[in-house]
Design a protein around this motif. Structure first.
Motif, mmCIF file in Angstrom:
data_model
loop_
_atom_site.group_PDB
_atom_site.id
_atom_site.type_symbol
_atom_site.label_atom_id
_atom_site.label_comp_id
_atom_site.label_asym_id
_atom_site.label_seq_id
_atom_site.Cartn_x
_atom_site.Cartn_y
_atom_site.Cartn_z
ATOM 1 N N PRO A 1 -14.633 10.570 -1.415
ATOM 2 C CA PRO A 1 -15.822 10.005 -0.765
ATOM 3 C C PRO A 1 -15.789 8.473 -0.743
ATOM 4 C CG PRO A 1 -16.436 11.662 -2.407
ATOM 5 C CD PRO A 1 -14.970 11.374 -2.586
ATOM 6 N N GLY A 2 -16.336 7.904 0.317
ATOM 7 C CA GLY A 2 -16.385 6.447 0.450
ATOM 8 C C GLY A 2 -17.088 5.776 -0.712
ATOM 9 N N VAL A 3 -18.163 6.366 -1.202
ATOM 10 C CA VAL A 3 -18.885 5.785 -2.325
ATOM 11 C C VAL A 3 -17.997 5.732 -3.569
ATOM 12 C CG1 VAL A 3 -19.959 7.944 -3.109
ATOM 13 C CG2 VAL A 3 -21.107 5.763 -3.512
ATOM 14 N N CYS A 4 -17.109 6.696 -3.726
ATOM 15 C CA CYS A 4 -16.171 6.688 -4.863
ATOM 16 C C CYS A 4 -15.111 5.605 -4.691
ATOM 17 C CB CYS A 4 -15.515 8.055 -5.029
ATOM 18 S SG CYS A 4 -16.668 9.338 -5.563
ATOM 19 N N ILE A 5 -14.670 5.390 -3.461
ATOM 20 C CA ILE A 5 -13.694 4.337 -3.184
ATOM 21 C C ILE A 5 -14.287 2.979 -3.568
ATOM 22 C CG2 ILE A 5 -12.441 3.151 -1.325
ATOM 23 C CD1 ILE A 5 -12.231 5.975 0.045
ATOM 24 N N ILE A 6 -15.565 2.781 -3.257
ATOM 25 C CA ILE A 6 -16.253 1.538 -3.610
ATOM 26 C C ILE A 6 -16.465 1.454 -5.122
ATOM 27 C CG2 ILE A 6 -18.434 0.279 -3.376
ATOM 28 C CD1 ILE A 6 -18.491 1.347 -0.433
ATOM 29 N N GLN A 7 -16.862 2.542 -5.748
ATOM 30 C CA GLN A 7 -17.070 2.560 -7.201
ATOM 31 C C GLN A 7 -15.784 2.237 -7.948
ATOM 32 O OE1 GLN A 7 -19.692 2.626 -9.106
ATOM 33 N NE2 GLN A 7 -18.645 2.861 -11.066
ATOM 34 N N ILE A 8 -14.664 2.749 -7.470
ATOM 35 C CA ILE A 8 -13.373 2.436 -8.104
ATOM 36 C C ILE A 8 -13.122 0.933 -8.057
ATOM 37 C CG2 ILE A 8 -10.862 2.697 -7.913
ATOM 38 C CD1 ILE A 8 -11.414 5.621 -6.977
ATOM 39 N N GLU B 1 -0.644 -10.474 -8.847
ATOM 40 C CA GLU B 1 -0.937 -9.988 -7.490
ATOM 41 C C GLU B 1 -2.340 -9.402 -7.379
ATOM 42 O OE1 GLU B 1 1.102 -9.863 -4.655
ATOM 43 O OE2 GLU B 1 2.518 -11.139 -5.743
ATOM 44 N N ARG B 2 -3.010 -9.208 -8.520
ATOM 45 C CA ARG B 2 -4.312 -8.543 -8.572
ATOM 46 C C ARG B 2 -4.247 -7.202 -7.852
ATOM 47 N NH1 ARG B 2 -7.970 -13.690 -7.066
ATOM 48 N NH2 ARG B 2 -7.000 -13.183 -5.105
ATOM 49 N N ARG B 3 -3.295 -6.384 -8.302
ATOM 50 C CA ARG B 3 -3.028 -5.096 -7.657
ATOM 51 C C ARG B 3 -2.976 -3.991 -8.709
ATOM 52 N NH1 ARG B 3 1.984 -5.863 -5.698
ATOM 53 N NH2 ARG B 3 2.860 -4.785 -7.469
ATOM 54 N N PHE B 4 -3.684 -2.903 -8.426
ATOM 55 C CA PHE B 4 -3.692 -1.728 -9.279
ATOM 56 C C PHE B 4 -3.033 -0.574 -8.535
ATOM 57 C CE2 PHE B 4 -7.232 -4.119 -10.968
ATOM 58 C CZ PHE B 4 -7.245 -3.826 -12.321
ATOM 59 N N ASP B 5 -2.133 0.128 -9.201
ATOM 60 C CA ASP B 5 -1.591 1.378 -8.684
ATOM 61 C C ASP B 5 -2.288 2.498 -9.440
ATOM 62 O OD1 ASP B 5 0.311 0.288 -6.850
ATOM 63 O OD2 ASP B 5 1.543 -0.263 -8.570
ATOM 64 N N LEU B 6 -2.875 3.420 -8.690
ATOM 65 C CA LEU B 6 -3.674 4.490 -9.275
ATOM 66 C C LEU B 6 -3.121 5.858 -8.910
ATOM 67 C CD1 LEU B 6 -7.244 3.224 -8.249
ATOM 68 C CD2 LEU B 6 -5.934 2.599 -10.280
ATOM 69 N N ILE C 1 -8.149 -4.135 -0.334
ATOM 70 C CA ILE C 1 -7.512 -3.184 0.570
ATOM 71 C C ILE C 1 -7.019 -2.008 -0.256
ATOM 72 C CG2 ILE C 1 -5.571 -2.794 2.143
ATOM 73 C CD1 ILE C 1 -5.820 -5.738 2.965
ATOM 74 N N VAL C 2 -7.342 -0.805 0.205
ATOM 75 C CA VAL C 2 -6.892 0.424 -0.441
ATOM 76 C C VAL C 2 -5.810 1.025 0.457
ATOM 77 C CG1 VAL C 2 -7.581 2.665 -1.370
ATOM 78 C CG2 VAL C 2 -9.228 0.760 -1.334
ATOM 79 N N SER C 3 -4.621 1.222 -0.129
ATOM 80 C CA SER C 3 -3.498 1.653 0.699
ATOM 81 C C SER C 3 -2.511 2.511 -0.080
ATOM 82 C CB SER C 3 -2.770 0.428 1.261
ATOM 83 O OG SER C 3 -2.214 -0.332 0.197
ATOM 84 N N ASN C 4 -1.531 3.005 0.655
ATOM 85 C CA ASN C 4 -0.375 3.693 0.099
ATOM 86 C C ASN C 4 0.764 3.423 1.072
ATOM 87 O OD1 ASN C 4 1.590 6.034 0.215
ATOM 88 N ND2 ASN C 4 0.544 6.476 -1.702
ATOM 89 N N ASN C 5 1.736 2.642 0.620
ATOM 90 C CA ASN C 5 2.836 2.212 1.487
ATOM 91 C C ASN C 5 2.289 1.567 2.750
ATOM 92 O OD1 ASN C 5 4.801 3.101 -0.373
ATOM 93 N ND2 ASN C 5 4.580 5.184 0.397
ATOM 94 N N LEU D 1 -4.400 15.721 -2.529
ATOM 95 C CA LEU D 1 -3.301 16.684 -2.499
ATOM 96 C C LEU D 1 -2.128 16.170 -1.658
ATOM 97 C CD1 LEU D 1 -5.345 19.978 -2.061
ATOM 98 C CD2 LEU D 1 -4.407 19.004 -4.177
ATOM 99 N N LYS D 2 -2.445 15.320 -0.689
ATOM 100 C CA LYS D 2 -1.398 14.747 0.175
ATOM 101 C C LYS D 2 -0.992 13.352 -0.258
ATOM 102 C CE LYS D 2 -2.623 17.397 4.241
ATOM 103 N NZ LYS D 2 -3.030 17.363 5.638
ATOM 104 N N THR D 3 -1.941 12.609 -0.808
ATOM 105 C CA THR D 3 -1.686 11.240 -1.272
ATOM 106 C C THR D 3 -2.178 11.149 -2.709
ATOM 107 O OG1 THR D 3 -2.081 10.434 0.974
ATOM 108 C CG2 THR D 3 -2.054 8.793 -0.777
ATOM 109 N N ALA D 4 -1.269 11.342 -3.635
ATOM 110 C CA ALA D 4 -1.642 11.348 -5.052
ATOM 111 C C ALA D 4 -1.842 9.937 -5.594
ATOM 112 C CB ALA D 4 -0.586 12.070 -5.873
ATOM 113 N N ASN D 5 -1.175 8.956 -5.001
ATOM 114 C CA ASN D 5 -1.237 7.578 -5.506
ATOM 115 C C ASN D 5 -1.765 6.635 -4.429
ATOM 116 O OD1 ASN D 5 -0.047 8.449 -7.911
ATOM 117 N ND2 ASN D 5 2.001 8.106 -7.109
ATOM 118 N N VAL D 6 -2.616 5.708 -4.859
ATOM 119 C CA VAL D 6 -3.131 4.671 -3.968
ATOM 120 C C VAL D 6 -3.049 3.332 -4.684
ATOM 121 C CG1 VAL D 6 -4.669 6.167 -2.637
ATOM 122 C CG2 VAL D 6 -5.538 5.025 -4.672
ATOM 123 N N THR D 7 -3.066 2.276 -3.895
ATOM 124 C CA THR D 7 -3.027 0.916 -4.426
ATOM 125 C C THR D 7 -4.290 0.180 -4.001
ATOM 126 O OG1 THR D 7 -0.620 0.862 -4.339
ATOM 127 C CG2 THR D 7 -1.744 -1.263 -4.398
#
Length: 126
Positions: free
Chosen positions: A42-49, A17-22, A105-109, A79-85
């Motif tokens: 930060p947005g730059v961190c989302i891109i770096q990940i 699926e080429r999917r990472f759960d973080l 796509i970065v998401s949670n549920n 603190l509100k969303t500990a896990n993202v995909t």
């Protein structure tokens, strides 16, 4: 700066699926500065990940060439969303341009936090 094991940890990877759960690490230094009372990824961190996860999928040493599109649709508060995909929807290598184009796509549920279209340069795959 490598964010893996500092800002986030990989919980699982589905290669088909080429999917990472973080799991995000809310105690990481960047959240103390961005922002102390209301930590926001930060947005730059989302891109770096996304770039680091491309390397995890054996795309080797790549260099971000272009952010074609970056839509930040919701705030990621660890603190509100500990896990993202991170779901890589498209990965296309272009021999002529010597690039790898991705959509992620970065998401949670049901919440979509970001939609990214990125272009990487990697000379050694062609």
């Amino acid at each position: 700066m490598i964010l893996k094991e500092n800002l986030y940890k990989i919980l699982s990877f589905d290669s088909e699926e080429r999917r990472f759960d973080l799991e995000l690490v809310p105690d990481y230094l960047i959240y103390k500065a961005h922002f102390p009372e209301l930590p926001i990824t930060p947005g730059v961190c989302i891109i770096q990940i996304a770039s680091e996860l491309m390397k995890e999928m054996s795309y080797g040493e790549i260099e971000l060439k272009t952010v074609s599109n970056a839509k930040f649709l919701a705030v990621i508060n660890p603190l509100k969303t500990a896990n993202v995909t991170y779901s890589f929807k498209k990965i296309v290598a272009d021999e002529q341009e010597k690039t790898i184009k991705i959509s992620v796509i970065v998401s949670n549920n049901d919440i979509v936090f970001a939609k990214l279209s990125l272009v990487y340069r990697r000379n050694d795959i062609f």
